[in-house]
Scaffold this active site. Structure first.
Site, PDB file in Angstrom:
ATOM      1  N   SER A 119       0.863  -1.309   0.350  1.00  0.00           N
ATOM      2  CA  SER A 119       0.309  -0.148  -0.323  1.00  0.00           C
ATOM      3  C   SER A 119       0.405   1.260   0.047  1.00  0.00           C
ATOM      4  CB  SER A 119      -0.837   0.019   1.176  1.00  0.00           C
ATOM      5  OG  SER A 119      -2.393   1.042   0.839  1.00  0.00           O
ATOM      6  N   TYR A 131      -4.316   7.881  -6.926  1.00  0.00           N
ATOM      7  CA  TYR A 131      -3.540   6.786  -6.114  1.00  0.00           C
ATOM      8  C   TYR A 131      -3.959   6.841  -4.909  1.00  0.00           C
ATOM      9  CZ  TYR A 131       0.994   5.308  -4.650  1.00  0.00           C
ATOM     10  OH  TYR A 131       1.555   4.032  -4.222  1.00  0.00           O
ATOM     11  N   LYS A 165      -5.553   3.144  -3.117  1.00  0.00           N
ATOM     12  CA  LYS A 165      -4.350   2.409  -1.943  1.00  0.00           C
ATOM     13  C   LYS A 165      -4.838   2.510  -1.162  1.00  0.00           C
ATOM     14  CE  LYS A 165      -0.529   1.798  -4.213  1.00  0.00           C
ATOM     15  NZ  LYS A 165      -0.335   0.548  -4.250  1.00  0.00           N
ATOM     16  N   THR A 202      12.902   4.983  -4.765  1.00  0.00           N
ATOM     17  CA  THR A 202      12.749   4.405  -5.822  1.00  0.00           C
ATOM     18  C   THR A 202      12.345   5.393  -7.268  1.00  0.00           C
ATOM     19  OG1 THR A 202      10.377   4.400  -5.662  1.00  0.00           O
ATOM     20  CG2 THR A 202      12.216   2.737  -4.328  1.00  0.00           C
TER      21      THR A 202
END
Length: 274
Positions: free
Chosen positions: A130, A144, A148, A179
């Site tokens: 999540s 988004y 989630k 990331t």
């Protein structure tokens, strides 16, 4: 005894680090990714499969290959996903559908395909990636975050349904991790198109782009933490990852407590007479 992991979104970021950590621990790994070439060469412990989670036929093929190779799946990591970011009114409806097709329905379909194997084994573990955005919404992330939030409600409910089969479900709620999530490969920003929102839209986009690759979270350390959770006899329903996620969650809990106290009497006054 080694375990077998099935990890979606395994080509990079958190997914790739979980693959590395599980292999290092001596476990078997099915690394599922949309574009498996180039990818690490398969070995005795590793099987790479092509999987776009929004394509049900690819899920069937990937699971068949995993079962043929390793015979079982002990741990499912639903990591595949991306961010459709921008202000709600500026995002076309088809983008909302695509966001849910991957982040929600893709996760549903992979889970649905794996559960019969875990029920037959009478055991397993599911990690659903999540976000702290699944606990707290924010301007610029309505789609988004809503995807989630859906994963959060699904995971809590599923955990109660499958506990009888010794299957555990844990939500992983990362904050900002270093990331490629904010790169063009993993996120899409809506173009500013409504004058009333133009300043806020630009402020949000600039802020996200400036944060890219400067996030505090270390994906390797998160992967190591997930391996620790996988070894736990009683894993939590939720695991917050990162100091920023902990702070946001603590603020959310405080706000909920304050609102509950402020409106408690009005809330209970809505009960009817029998």
């Amino acid at each position: 005894m080694s375990k077998t992991w099935f990890i979606t979104g395994a080509s990079r970021g958190i997914g790739a680090e979980i693959v590395k950590a599980a292999l290092t621990a001596g476990d078997n790994v099915v690394a599922a990714m949309r574009n498996p070439s180039p990818s690490p060469p398969d070995g005795e412990q590793l099987l790479t499969v092509r999987l776009d989670v929004s394509q049900p036929e690819q899920i069937t093929q990937a699971l068949a290959a995993a079962s043929a190779r390793f015979g079982r799946i002990d741990i499912l990591v639903n990591n595949a996903g991306y961010g459709e970011l921008g202000l709600f009114e500026e995002i076309p409806p088809q983008m909302a559908e695509q966001q849910f097709a991957t982040n929600v329905f893709g996760l549903f379909n992979v889970t649905r395909a794996v559960l019969p194997l875990m029920r037959a084994q009478r055991g397993g573990m599911i990690f659903n990636l999540s976000s702290i955005g699944g606990m707290v919404g924010g301007a610029g992330a309505s789609l988004y975050c809503s995807s989630k939030f859906a994963v959060e409600g699904f995971s809590e409910s599923l955990a109660a349904e499958v506990a009888q089969f010794n299957i555990a479900v844990t939500l992983i709620e990362p904050g900002y991790f270093r990331t490629d999530f904010l790169d063009d490969r993993s996120v899409r920003f809506a173009a500013a198109s409504i004058d009333d929102y133009r300043a806020l839209s630009q402020q949000f986009t600039d802020g996200m782009q400036q944060r890219s690759h400067r996030q505090a979270g270390d994906p390797k350390k998160l992967a190591d933490a997930i391996l620790q959770l996988a070894a736990s006899e009683r894993p939590p329903i939720r695991f917050l990852a990162g100091s920023d996620a902990v702070e946001v969650a603590e603020n959310k809990i405080a706000t909920l407590s304050q609102e509950l106290a402020a409106y408690r009497q009005l809330s209970i006054s809505t009960d009817g007479e029998f």
